[in-house]
Design a protein around this motif. Structure first.
Motif, PDB file in Angstrom:
ATOM      1  N   ASP A 103       0.875  -1.174   0.000  1.00 39.06           N
ATOM      2  CA  ASP A 103       0.000   0.000   0.000  1.00 39.06           C
ATOM      3  C   ASP A 103       0.917   1.231   0.000  1.00 39.06           C
ATOM      4  OD1 ASP A 103      -1.843   1.994   0.384  1.00 39.06           O
ATOM      5  OD2 ASP A 103      -2.396   1.369   2.416  1.00 39.06           O
ATOM      6  N   ILE A 104       1.333   1.645  -1.184  1.00 31.82           N
ATOM      7  CA  ILE A 104       2.308   2.735  -1.328  1.00 31.82           C
ATOM      8  C   ILE A 104       1.812   4.014  -0.675  1.00 31.82           C
ATOM      9  CG2 ILE A 104       3.606   4.161  -2.967  1.00 31.82           C
ATOM     10  CD1 ILE A 104       4.485   1.246  -2.915  1.00 31.82           C
ATOM     11  N   VAL A 107       2.200   3.698   3.053  1.00 33.60           N
ATOM     12  CA  VAL A 107       3.608   3.781   3.435  1.00 33.60           C
ATOM     13  C   VAL A 107       4.066   5.236   3.416  1.00 33.60           C
ATOM     14  CG1 VAL A 107       5.968   3.173   2.736  1.00 33.60           C
ATOM     15  CG2 VAL A 107       4.168   1.442   2.670  1.00 33.60           C
ATOM     16  N   VAL A 108       3.706   5.958   2.370  1.00 32.48           N
ATOM     17  CA  VAL A 108       4.104   7.366   2.250  1.00 32.48           C
ATOM     18  C   VAL A 108       3.491   8.196   3.372  1.00 32.48           C
ATOM     19  CG1 VAL A 108       3.908   9.433   0.799  1.00 32.48           C
ATOM     20  CG2 VAL A 108       4.524   7.236  -0.223  1.00 32.48           C
ATOM     21  N   ARG A 179       6.659  -3.276   4.800  1.00 27.27           N
ATOM     22  CA  ARG A 179       6.609  -3.181   3.336  1.00 27.27           C
ATOM     23  C   ARG A 179       7.831  -2.469   2.780  1.00 27.27           C
ATOM     24  NH1 ARG A 179       0.700  -2.268   4.411  1.00 27.27           N
ATOM     25  NH2 ARG A 179      -0.222  -4.249   3.818  1.00 27.27           N
ATOM     26  N   GLY A 181       9.353   0.312   4.014  1.00 24.11           N
ATOM     27  CA  GLY A 181       9.469   1.747   4.236  1.00 24.11           C
ATOM     28  C   GLY A 181      10.615   2.044   5.170  1.00 24.11           C
TER      29      GLY A 181
END
Length: 188
Positions: A103-104, A107-108, A179, A181
């Motif tokens: 889940d980009i 994460v961001v 993930r 990060g």
């Protein structure tokens, strides 16, 4: 302006320095295994001796006293190095887990929220929730007390919850870190 006693002590210390500096440096090198540190430790020991020169020159064996100071300084240096290696090993001990279809956006969001935390809060949150370290292991890794870990983690999680506006912040932090990060950013 120095007195006759001060001048005599200075001359006596200078002679002691000339006679024993190389020996003390060699001792420090053999104790630490670090040639660069050896000169620094010998110099630090001699500075400590100069600050207590009246006591040292009154000792039965001033050279033995000086060797004891070097040994204590070397022990302190070695202990500090061991503690630092343990902190680094604890921090990097968890193996990196790869997850498919990360889940980009999540994460961001978590990374940005973590960057906004002051360093100690961020470190406590990451070590506790992303690396699953105990409070004791986190305290050891950061060189702080368990109470500090508890308070900084609690405050950090509350701030993350405010920034992310969501329930389940610990799970989001853990998932984002699992993930791949990272928590880079400024140290505050």
């Amino acid at each position: 302006m120095g007195t006759v006693v001060d001048d005599a002590a200075s001359v006596e210390f200078h002679a002691f320095f000339e006679r024993h500096y190389a020996e003390l440096s060699r001792l420090a090198h053999l104790l630490t295994g670090e040639s660069d540190a050896a000169d620094d430790l010998a110099a630090d020991a001699l500075l400590a001796l100069w600050n207590r020169w009246d006591r040292v020159r009154a000792a039965d064996h001033p050279a033995a006293y000086a060797r004891g100071v070097v040994a204590n300084l070397a022990r302190t240096r070695i202990r500090s190095a061991v503690r630092e290696r343990r902190r680094i090993a604890l921090f990097w001990s968890q193996r990196e887990e790869k997850i498919e279809n990360p889940d980009i956006a999540g994460v961001v969001d978590v990374q940005e929220a973590l960057r906004r935390l002051p360093f100690r809060k961020r470190a406590c949150v990451v070590l506790r929730h992303a690396f699953d370290l105990s409070e004791k292991d986190t305290a050891l890794a950061l060189g702080v007390s368990v109470g500090t870990v508890k308070s900084q983690t609690s405050k950090g999680m509350a701030e993350l919850q405010r920034l992310l506006g969501a329930q389940g912040v610990p799970q989001r932090v853990h998932a984002a870190m699992a993930r791949g990060g990272e928590t880079g950013g400024r140290n505050r």
